[in-house]
Structures are given as C-alpha cells and as structure tokens.
Write a protein that holds these residues in place. Structure first.
Motif, mmCIF file in Angstrom:
data_model
loop_
_atom_site.group_PDB
_atom_site.id
_atom_site.type_symbol
_atom_site.label_atom_id
_atom_site.label_comp_id
_atom_site.label_asym_id
_atom_site.label_seq_id
_atom_site.Cartn_x
_atom_site.Cartn_y
_atom_site.Cartn_z
ATOM 1 N N ILE A 7 -16.127 -4.841 26.161
ATOM 2 C CA ILE A 7 -16.927 -5.971 25.564
ATOM 3 C C ILE A 7 -18.157 -6.718 26.338
ATOM 4 O O ILE A 7 -19.222 -6.955 24.957
ATOM 5 N N PHE A 8 -18.172 -7.168 27.409
ATOM 6 C CA PHE A 8 -19.742 -7.222 27.751
ATOM 7 C C PHE A 8 -20.445 -6.230 27.208
ATOM 8 O O PHE A 8 -21.655 -6.419 27.360
ATOM 9 N N LEU A 9 -20.272 -5.217 27.707
ATOM 10 C CA LEU A 9 -21.512 -4.667 27.998
ATOM 11 C C LEU A 9 -21.423 -3.770 26.394
ATOM 12 O O LEU A 9 -22.536 -3.661 26.093
ATOM 13 N N ALA A 10 -20.691 -4.650 25.596
ATOM 14 C CA ALA A 10 -22.031 -3.890 23.906
ATOM 15 C C ALA A 10 -22.113 -5.452 23.313
ATOM 16 O O ALA A 10 -22.939 -4.664 22.743
ATOM 17 N N TYR A 20 -27.973 -12.673 19.401
ATOM 18 C CA TYR A 20 -26.615 -12.873 19.058
ATOM 19 C C TYR A 20 -25.842 -12.265 20.461
ATOM 20 O O TYR A 20 -24.102 -12.311 20.582
ATOM 21 N N SER A 21 -25.960 -10.569 20.456
ATOM 22 C CA SER A 21 -24.232 -10.271 20.472
ATOM 23 C C SER A 21 -24.124 -10.023 22.377
ATOM 24 O O SER A 21 -23.101 -10.302 22.630
ATOM 25 N N VAL A 22 -25.307 -10.540 23.045
ATOM 26 C CA VAL A 22 -25.604 -11.288 24.287
ATOM 27 C C VAL A 22 -24.719 -12.792 24.127
ATOM 28 O O VAL A 22 -24.042 -12.732 25.471
ATOM 29 N N HIS A 53 -19.668 -6.653 18.815
ATOM 30 C CA HIS A 53 -19.846 -5.844 17.458
ATOM 31 C C HIS A 53 -21.051 -5.447 16.192
ATOM 32 O O HIS A 53 -20.252 -4.947 15.629
ATOM 33 N N THR A 54 -21.829 -6.868 16.457
ATOM 34 C CA THR A 54 -22.930 -6.495 15.314
ATOM 35 C C THR A 54 -23.525 -5.399 14.966
ATOM 36 O O THR A 54 -23.357 -5.085 14.191
ATOM 37 N N GLU A 55 -23.838 -4.638 16.038
ATOM 38 C CA GLU A 55 -24.839 -3.760 15.717
ATOM 39 C C GLU A 55 -23.719 -2.275 15.564
ATOM 40 O O GLU A 55 -24.560 -1.255 15.927
ATOM 41 N N TYR A 56 -22.436 -2.614 15.380
ATOM 42 C CA TYR A 56 -22.490 -0.596 15.637
ATOM 43 C C TYR A 56 -21.877 -1.173 13.888
ATOM 44 O O TYR A 56 -21.495 -1.456 13.183
#
Length: 361
Positions: free
Chosen positions: A147-150, A158-160, A249-252
């Motif tokens: 989750i952190f790496l994603a 926002y993902s960070v 996971h916004t960018e997935y």
C-alpha cells in the motif's frame, strides 16, 4: 468429525508408493495442487464477498442492490470481472515503474499468504507451524508495504497522502491485533493454529466462553482493530473518496486496481477467519454437553462450521461499515493509542491472572 489428513496421507502414498514417484516430484505435484486450490478458493470467496457486500449495503440503505445481470443480480460480479480484465493497463508518467508495478503484487502476496494459515477443517491447515500465529502476523504485514509503495510510486500527491495514512493506520492497529492474539495464546498455551482450535473442542470450550471476560474483550477489540487493519469503514481514511479520490490506487487501472480491490475483500475474510479460529472455535462444532445434540453437531463437516462462523463475522464487520460514519485520521489514531492499545495491555494482564489462578472454565 472427519479428519482431512486421511485424504492427504492417502494421496501422498498414492504418488510415492503406487506411482513410484520420488520425493521431489511428489512434493512438486502436491504443491501445485494445493496452489491451484488456494487460488480457486481465493477467487470464489472474493466473488461471494463482493456480492454479499453489495446486497448488505443495499439492505442497510433500503434499496435492492444489483438486480439486472442474472437472476437477483447473481452474475453482476462476473460481468465486473470481465470488464476489469479487458480494461487497458496504463503507466503513469514520471512514476517509479518498478515499484508501481510491484505494489499490487505485494498486496496480493500478503493477502494470499495470510489466507494459507486459515484452518478449514481438522487436518486441512495448509501452513501449520508451531509458531503459526507469529508467522501469520508477519506475512500479513507485507500488505502494508504494498500500500505504501503504491502511493509513493504513483507520483501523485493525493496517493502519497493516502499511502502515509494507510501505513500509519495499519501499523498502529497491528499492535492491538497482536495483543489480542497473544491473549488467546496465553489461554491455549500454543502458537500453532491447529493447536488453538484443538484447545476449543468440547462443551463450551470456545475461547469466547472459556476465557469469559478477558476473551470477550479481546474478541471485541480484535473486531475493531481488524476493521482498521483491513482499511474498512469507518476506518477507510486511506481511500477517503471525498478527499483523496481513490487513495493509493488512484493511478491504477485494469487488474492492477483489481488486485487492490480483491485483497481488500479477502483481507476482510481473513480477519473474520482469524477471529473465528481464535475465539469461536474454528472448525470445532457447537458442543453444549448434551450427548445427543453434540453427536448431531459432530456430523456437520468442519468446513461448514468454519465458513458459517466466518461469514457471520464478515456480516458483523459489514454491519459496522454501513452503520458508522468515516472517522478522521486523528480520531482513528487516538482510538488506537489512547484506548484500544492500553485496554489490550490491561486485558493481557487480566488473562494472565485468569490462567495463573485457573479461573477459566
């Protein structure tokens, strides 16, 4: 109750003695079959849980849920799977390509690894080590890294933020989860998953009955901490759609997103399965000390008991999600560090006193 180890020993003898295979090929074939069974059960449970979530959510919101695809909407999940499989998989510009691609696999590996420790039936525990509870908590923690790496690798602010929230929340609530499991270990005297279940066979021997007050407290704390560990509402600050779109996971897209979605529901079942194993007797039937009744209960397969109890706990966790509003991140951390962790520590001391003076049933 039927012991599934009879089947596994028969199959092992079939490969080694009847077919004359050596140790390498026998173990390889057994591992492949077990792997296929794990992935099949994983996928089927995910389908059942997604459909159950939608129907339970609809019930609490006074609506019907999916109804159009198939009778009573039974084929809706399959339609969603097909849609996800044919979606284009894209990569984000200036993202860390390696970590971006690795993150979904780490999440699913942690989930599948923890899934393997669940005791489905007597003699049907895939990973059953003498330090099983310790390994279970260690393997399940891999998901936090994913989750952190994603979030970090997506190169999206926002993902960070979501990844940091998710990591600090999951790491914090792991403390209460582990303390609750240690409470059960003190009462049963073993770290082995099958040993914990074996200690709960007999009339009124489920830990929630045998350990009375400290066991009930540990069970309730475990449900709350488990909900937070699985990033489920009202603890889903990592995904907080109103603030962070879809979070880490916004960018997935495609199956990259599908892995995160799949792991969330299976983590829900894993938490329920661990609660069932540790506090509700696992595959052990309901025994009340009445010979005729207990004999009838023993005829019911252990896997039916395990799945029935686990889905009951899943339903409780879904009830919690669709009843309470989402908490703020400061409230989530305050609940853990100021209330749940001190309560779990005091409860651990209380259970130690109960066991030392043999005050359990």
């Amino acid at each position: 109750m039927f012991d599934f180890s009879i089947v596994t020993q028969w199959f092992d003898q079939l490969l080694r003695q009847t077919l004359g295979l050596g140790d390498f090929w026998a173990i390889l074939i057994e591992c492949v079959i077990v792997g296929v069974l794990i992935l099949t059960a994983y996928a089927l449970l995910a389908i059942a849980l997604i459909f159950m979530e939608r129907k339970v959510c609809a019930y609490f919101q006074c609506r019907l849920g999916p109804m159009r695809v198939g009778p009573w909407g039974l084929l809706q999940v399959f339609a969603d799977v097909v849609k996800m499989l044919i979606k284009e998989i894209f990569f984000v510009d200036r993202a860390d390509k390696l970590l971006y691609a690795l993150a979904p696999f780490l999440v699913i590996i942690g989930s599948v690894g923890a899934f393997c420790f669940l005791p489905w039936n007597k003699g049907a525990v895939i990973l059953d080590f003498n330090v099983g509870v310790f390994l279970l908590t260690a393997v399940s923690s891999i998901g936090v890294v994913g989750i952190f790496l994603a979030g970090w690798a997506s190169n999206n602010k926002y993902s960070v933020v979501s990844a940091m929230r998710g990591a600090v929340q999951m790491i914090s609530y792991e403390i209460s989860l582990c303390l609750c499991l240690i409470t059960a270990v003190i009462l049963t005297g073993t770290l082995q998953v099958s040993g914990i279940v074996e200690a709960q066979t007999g009339p009124w021997q489920w830990l929630i009955f045998k350990g009375h007050i400290p066991a009930i407290i540990a069970f309730l704390v475990f449900l709350v901490a488990g909900n937070a560990e699985a990033n489920r509402g009202p603890f889903d600050m990592a995904e907080a759609e109103s603030e962070l779109t879809a979070g880490h996971h916004t960018e997935y897209s495609g199956m990259g997103f599908g892995f995160f979605y799949l792991a969330e529901f299976l983590n829900l079942f894993i938490i329920a399965g661990i609660a069932t194993t540790v506090f509700l007797g696992g595959w052990a039937p309901v025994n009340v000390g009445i010979a005729g009744f207990d004999k009838v209960m023993d005829y019911i397969p252990g896997i039916v008991w395990f799945l029935g109890k686990s889905f009951f706990v899943v339903w409780l966790l879904m009830w919690i999600k669709w009843t309470f509003p989402r908490l703020r991140i400061d409230q989530i951390l305050k609940l853990e560090w100021k209330y749940l962790m001190p309560l779990s520590l005091l409860n651990l001391v209380l259970m130690t006193i109960v066991v030392a003076f043999k005050l359990y049933f």
